[in-house]
Design a protein around this motif. Structure first.
Motif, PDB file in Angstrom:
ATOM      1  N   TYR A  98      60.266 -10.284 -50.125  1.00 38.22           N
ATOM      2  CA  TYR A  98      59.949 -10.999 -51.387  1.00 38.22           C
ATOM      3  C   TYR A  98      58.464 -10.022 -51.452  1.00 38.22           C
ATOM      4  O   TYR A  98      58.092  -9.549 -50.789  1.00 38.22           O
ATOM      5  CB  TYR A  98      58.841 -12.462 -50.299  1.00 38.22           C
ATOM      6  CG  TYR A  98      60.174 -13.393 -50.559  1.00 38.22           C
ATOM      7  CD1 TYR A  98      60.735 -14.240 -51.499  1.00 38.22           C
ATOM      8  CD2 TYR A  98      61.130 -12.954 -49.428  1.00 38.22           C
ATOM      9  CE1 TYR A  98      61.886 -15.547 -51.494  1.00 38.22           C
ATOM     10  CE2 TYR A  98      62.711 -14.159 -49.563  1.00 38.22           C
ATOM     11  CZ  TYR A  98      62.822 -14.540 -50.345  1.00 38.22           C
ATOM     12  OH  TYR A  98      64.136 -15.593 -50.746  1.00 38.22           O
ATOM     13  N   ILE A  99      57.718 -10.913 -52.149  1.00 32.92           N
ATOM     14  CA  ILE A  99      56.187 -10.586 -52.462  1.00 32.92           C
ATOM     15  C   ILE A  99      54.948 -10.517 -51.506  1.00 32.92           C
ATOM     16  O   ILE A  99      54.371 -11.467 -51.648  1.00 32.92           O
ATOM     17  CB  ILE A  99      55.913  -9.737 -53.263  1.00 32.92           C
ATOM     18  CG1 ILE A  99      56.998  -9.388 -54.839  1.00 32.92           C
ATOM     19  CG2 ILE A  99      54.328  -9.568 -54.122  1.00 32.92           C
ATOM     20  CD1 ILE A  99      57.060 -10.064 -56.046  1.00 32.92           C
ATOM     21  N   TRP A 100      54.984  -9.450 -50.556  1.00 30.06           N
ATOM     22  CA  TRP A 100      54.318 -10.136 -49.621  1.00 30.06           C
ATOM     23  C   TRP A 100      52.364  -9.617 -49.452  1.00 30.06           C
ATOM     24  O   TRP A 100      52.444  -7.675 -49.810  1.00 30.06           O
ATOM     25  CB  TRP A 100      54.548  -9.380 -47.827  1.00 30.06           C
ATOM     26  CG  TRP A 100      55.218 -10.654 -47.825  1.00 30.06           C
ATOM     27  CD1 TRP A 100      56.859 -10.340 -47.922  1.00 30.06           C
ATOM     28  CD2 TRP A 100      55.189 -12.566 -47.309  1.00 30.06           C
ATOM     29  NE1 TRP A 100      57.992 -11.374 -47.425  1.00 30.06           N
ATOM     30  CE2 TRP A 100      56.899 -12.598 -46.989  1.00 30.06           C
ATOM     31  CE3 TRP A 100      54.280 -12.742 -46.716  1.00 30.06           C
ATOM     32  CZ2 TRP A 100      56.717 -14.155 -46.117  1.00 30.06           C
ATOM     33  CZ3 TRP A 100      54.651 -14.257 -46.680  1.00 30.06           C
ATOM     34  CH2 TRP A 100      55.809 -14.738 -46.480  1.00 30.06           C
ATOM     35  N   HIS A 101      51.707  -9.307 -49.289  1.00 30.25           N
ATOM     36  CA  HIS A 101      50.435  -9.236 -49.716  1.00 30.25           C
ATOM     37  C   HIS A 101      49.139  -9.517 -48.667  1.00 30.25           C
ATOM     38  O   HIS A 101      49.043 -10.476 -48.546  1.00 30.25           O
ATOM     39  CB  HIS A 101      49.736  -9.307 -51.576  1.00 30.25           C
ATOM     40  CG  HIS A 101      48.460  -7.688 -51.060  1.00 30.25           C
ATOM     41  ND1 HIS A 101      47.549  -7.762 -51.165  1.00 30.25           N
ATOM     42  CD2 HIS A 101      48.874  -7.370 -51.994  1.00 30.25           C
ATOM     43  CE1 HIS A 101      46.585  -6.615 -51.681  1.00 30.25           C
ATOM     44  NE2 HIS A 101      47.585  -6.492 -52.212  1.00 30.25           N
ATOM     45  N   ASP A 102      48.961  -8.500 -47.593  1.00 25.75           N
ATOM     46  CA  ASP A 102      47.549  -8.721 -47.297  1.00 25.75           C
ATOM     47  C   ASP A 102      46.415  -9.937 -47.799  1.00 25.75           C
ATOM     48  O   ASP A 102      45.527 -10.031 -46.721  1.00 25.75           O
ATOM     49  CB  ASP A 102      46.963  -7.532 -45.787  1.00 25.75           C
ATOM     50  CG  ASP A 102      48.181  -6.671 -45.144  1.00 25.75           C
ATOM     51  OD1 ASP A 102      48.797  -7.762 -44.861  1.00 25.75           O
ATOM     52  OD2 ASP A 102      47.886  -5.969 -44.787  1.00 25.75           O
ATOM     53  N   GLY A 103      46.258  -9.225 -48.740  1.00 23.62           N
ATOM     54  CA  GLY A 103      44.656 -10.087 -49.177  1.00 23.62           C
ATOM     55  C   GLY A 103      43.990  -9.373 -49.555  1.00 23.62           C
ATOM     56  O   GLY A 103      43.970  -7.815 -49.149  1.00 23.62           O
ATOM     57  N   ALA A 104      42.972 -10.035 -50.104  1.00 21.50           N
ATOM     58  CA  ALA A 104      41.427  -8.606 -50.337  1.00 21.50           C
ATOM     59  C   ALA A 104      40.821  -9.138 -49.383  1.00 21.50           C
ATOM     60  O   ALA A 104      40.410 -10.774 -49.018  1.00 21.50           O
ATOM     61  CB  ALA A 104      40.638  -9.253 -51.466  1.00 21.50           C
ATOM     62  N   LYS A 105      39.888  -8.403 -48.462  1.00 23.35           N
ATOM     63  CA  LYS A 105      39.205  -8.168 -47.492  1.00 23.35           C
ATOM     64  C   LYS A 105      37.703  -9.060 -47.521  1.00 23.35           C
ATOM     65  O   LYS A 105      37.182  -9.108 -48.715  1.00 23.35           O
ATOM     66  CB  LYS A 105      38.912  -6.390 -46.342  1.00 23.35           C
ATOM     67  CG  LYS A 105      39.972  -6.142 -45.488  1.00 23.35           C
ATOM     68  CD  LYS A 105      39.581  -6.631 -44.091  1.00 23.35           C
ATOM     69  CE  LYS A 105      40.747  -5.553 -43.555  1.00 23.35           C
ATOM     70  NZ  LYS A 105      41.901  -6.480 -43.538  1.00 23.35           N
ATOM     71  N   GLN A 106      37.597  -9.985 -46.589  1.00 27.52           N
ATOM     72  CA  GLN A 106      36.341 -10.562 -46.360  1.00 27.52           C
ATOM     73  C   GLN A 106      35.515 -10.458 -45.905  1.00 27.52           C
ATOM     74  O   GLN A 106      36.219  -9.376 -44.904  1.00 27.52           O
ATOM     75  CB  GLN A 106      36.679 -11.975 -45.479  1.00 27.52           C
ATOM     76  CG  GLN A 106      37.175 -13.368 -46.283  1.00 27.52           C
ATOM     77  CD  GLN A 106      36.367 -14.510 -46.692  1.00 27.52           C
ATOM     78  OE1 GLN A 106      35.511 -13.951 -47.437  1.00 27.52           O
ATOM     79  NE2 GLN A 106      36.665 -15.488 -46.274  1.00 27.52           N
ATOM     80  N   ILE A 107      34.553 -10.063 -46.701  1.00 30.48           N
ATOM     81  CA  ILE A 107      33.455  -9.110 -46.126  1.00 30.48           C
ATOM     82  C   ILE A 107      32.869 -10.138 -44.366  1.00 30.48           C
ATOM     83  O   ILE A 107      33.199  -9.965 -43.275  1.00 30.48           O
ATOM     84  CB  ILE A 107      31.892  -9.621 -46.557  1.00 30.48           C
ATOM     85  CG1 ILE A 107      31.779  -8.974 -47.628  1.00 30.48           C
ATOM     86  CG2 ILE A 107      30.409  -8.678 -45.982  1.00 30.48           C
ATOM     87  CD1 ILE A 107      31.004  -9.039 -49.153  1.00 30.48           C
TER      88      ILE A 107
END
Ligand code: GLC
Length: 589
Positions: A157-166
């Motif tokens: 499937y299409i997995w992504h860590d996501g965008a880092k939060q500050i």
């Protein structure tokens, strides 16, 4: 006598009728889409099932080959396209599949499906299945394994860590992409500590089709159903099969990416390799692609074959109640002129994702539109119930609403989003629940079923259904299957086109107005003359079948739609001889 019968059939097949080479079965087919859940319930649980379809095969196949009918009627629907019946959580009308090769118990058993294949085939019907390669259910074994990171399934499937939060905390979704059903198309998995992508509901994770193993698994699914007897596949959500790997908020393209075309080439080859003798067809669902992208689904620039039938929704997407005859002409010509050489056209007026054609375009236009659908070149798709002019059910309460797209909205805004309105049970007869179920129907039956149902239309003198049947039979004629087309706008708002092949021509005339029009239809290249006869007329028409019309002074009442037929003298002689032969045979039989 058998010999004479055989000779007549042979004669028919070699003259005006379409040559039925094995491989050409789909090229002018009438395809009938059945949503199993809403077609016919045989168990009383309020939901349609496979046995329900089987019980109605006679209706669908009509009476089969009937060359001795007065008008040489040759059967009707050629193909049934059956929407998903595989194991599902039923989040999205069974388009959330948790096992591609199991039949969900709602619909019946594998044995039922095998029976459907064999009985349909015995009646001369082909069967096309709905294949959903873009996503599975989140309850599919592959997703469960992928979510926990099982070896071999991690990248299914299409997995992504996501965008880092500050700040501390869970990462943000990778981008602003929105799901078709509202909200982000990324959902956080606490188990995997990553986001997964879903173009549709969060319960429908997108498969990673860039992963070879996924494609191989899907090929096994195709093979499984081909072995059972499938004649082809609708490819659900084809435009969305791949995503831009940059994951930018606004990539150059969101749909119809180059990888999609490559995968479809592979699947075409897979099907061609499977059967050398008979075409297995691919019908990708292309939602609303620019015309050039749509045409790319047929064939690559270097001539590699892709899909035989990329769905053409232009009559739905580009026309509405206010469209003029010029709009129809423009849309039809835009599509036909863009077709690659040798490509076969196809046309839709409805599906389980659109409002019913009778509601969208107006009840009065339904006959004219059915005439259009069945007389344009190529393949026609009819959504169950459109043959009797079923309408949207606008009385489905918020509480009764089940379509995920509507449920994701709220009580005040769900209705325009709801696809339930066009998914209500088939209106068979006047009995309770329109003869669909003896239980409580899963969606409310349209309250107008007592007036509008198949049984009443079968016994009426004229009806939408009777017209559909005549049209479907007429389509078997080589002129409608193979003929040229010339389109004109006549008078204020009348669409007219000729279809010509060898010695037989038809002129189709559709008044889109609510006013009477008198038009001059004599200017077509096809050799029509004052001896032309009415072959088919809409239910509201004042014209009579076999009436001889004056083409230069043709009167059309509001929404009148007619098909005029012209045979050259030579063909007339042949047909008269044939009629005499048939009378003689009937006397002796
Ligand atoms: C296609 C189907 C639609 C479904 C979606 C997700 O667009 O036609 O009904 O909701 O795919 O599978």
């Amino acid at each position: 006598m058998v010999l004479i019968k055989g000779l007549v059939i042979l004669f028919l097949c070699t003259t005006s009728l379409v040559h039925s080479q094995k491989d050409d079965w789909w090229k002018s087919a009438t395809i009938y889409q059945i949503a199993p859940l809403s077609f016919k319930d045989t168990t009383g649980d309020g939901k349609g099932d496979i046995q329900g379809i089987i019980s109605k095969l006679d209706y669908i196949a009509d009476t089969g080959i009937e060359p001795f009918h007065a008008k040489m009627r040759l059967g009707s629907i050629d193909v049934i396209l059956v929407s998903p019946f595989f194991q599902t959580q039923m989040i999205d009308f069974a388009y959330d599949i948790s096992n591609y090769i199991e039949v969900d118990s709602i619909f019946g058993t594998m044995q039922d499906v095998e029976e459907l294949f064999s009985k349909a085939k015995a009646k001369g019907l082909r069967v096309i299945l709905d294949f959903v390669p873009n996503h599975t259910s989140n309850k599919h074994e592959w997703f469960i394994k992928s979510e926990v990171g099982t070896d071999g399934y991690k990248d299914f499937y299409i997995w992504h860590d996501g965008a880092k939060q500050i700040n501390e905390g869970r990462n943000l979704p990778p981008n602003s992409w929105q799901s078709e059903y509202g909200g982000s198309s990324w959902t956080w998995s606490p188990m995997r500590e990553a986001y997964y992508y879903h173009k549709f509901a969060k319960e429908q994770p997108d498969l990673n089709l860039g992963e070879e193993l996924v494609v191989q698994k899907l090929n096994e699914v195709l093979k499984f159903w081909l072995d059972k007897g499938a004649d082809g596949f609708r490819l659900d959500a084809s435009s969305q099969l791949f995503e831009d790997p940059s994951f930018l908020d606004k990539p150059d393209k969101m749909n119809d990416l180059p990888q999609t075309y490559e995968l479809i080439e592979r699947w075409r080859k897979f099907l061609d390799d499977y059967s050398q003798t008979e075409s297995k067809i691919l019908i990708p669902q292309i939602w609303n692609a620019p015309i050039d992208d749509l045409m790319r689904y047929y064939v690559s620039e270097d001539g590699t074959q892709r899909a035989q039938v990329p769905m053409n929704f232009m009559l739905i997407n580009e026309l509405n109640k206010n469209s003029t005859a010029s709009d129809y002409k423009r849309v039809i010509e835009k599509y036909l002129n863009a077709l690659p050489t040798g490509a076969i056209a196809n046309w839709f007026l409805g599906s389980h994702d659109h409002n019913r054609v009778a509601s969208r375009m107006g009840r009065d236009r339904i006959d004219g539109l059915m005439i259009l659908l069945q007389t344009l070149p190529g393949i026609s798709f009819t959504y169950y119930g459109d043959e009797i002019g079923m309408e949207d059910n606008m009385d489905i309460s918020w509480e009764d609403t089940v379509d995920v797209q509507a449920c994701n909205a709220d009580k005040d805004s769900y209705q325009p989003l709801s696809r339930d309105v066009a998914r209500t049970p088939f209106q068979w007869d006047t009995t309770e629940n329109s003869g669909f179920t003896s239980g409580k129907s899963w969606l409310p039956v349209h309250s107008g079923y007592v007036e509008n149902n198949l049984e009443s239309q079968m016994s009426a003198n004229k009806s939408h259904y009777k017209l559909f049947k005549e049209l479907t039979a007429l389509r078997k004629n080589a002129t409608l299957a193979l003929g040229d087309i010339e389109i004109k706008v006549l008078g204020n708002n009348t669409l007219a086109y000729s279809r010509t092949y060898e010695k037989v021509s038809y002129l189709i005339v559709i008044n889109l107005n609510n006013q009477t029009e008198v038009v001059n239809a004599s200017g077509f290249k096809a050799k029509l003359n004052e001896e032309s006869k009415i072959r088919i007329a809409s239910t509201n028409s004042k014209h009579e079948i076999d009436e001889i019309v004056n083409l230069s002074n043709l009167q059309l009442t509001p929404y009148d739609a007619i098909i005029i037929e012209y045979y050259s003298s030579a063909t007339k002689v042949t047909l008269s001889l044939l009629a005499v032969m048939m009378i003689i045979i009937k006397i002796f039989l």
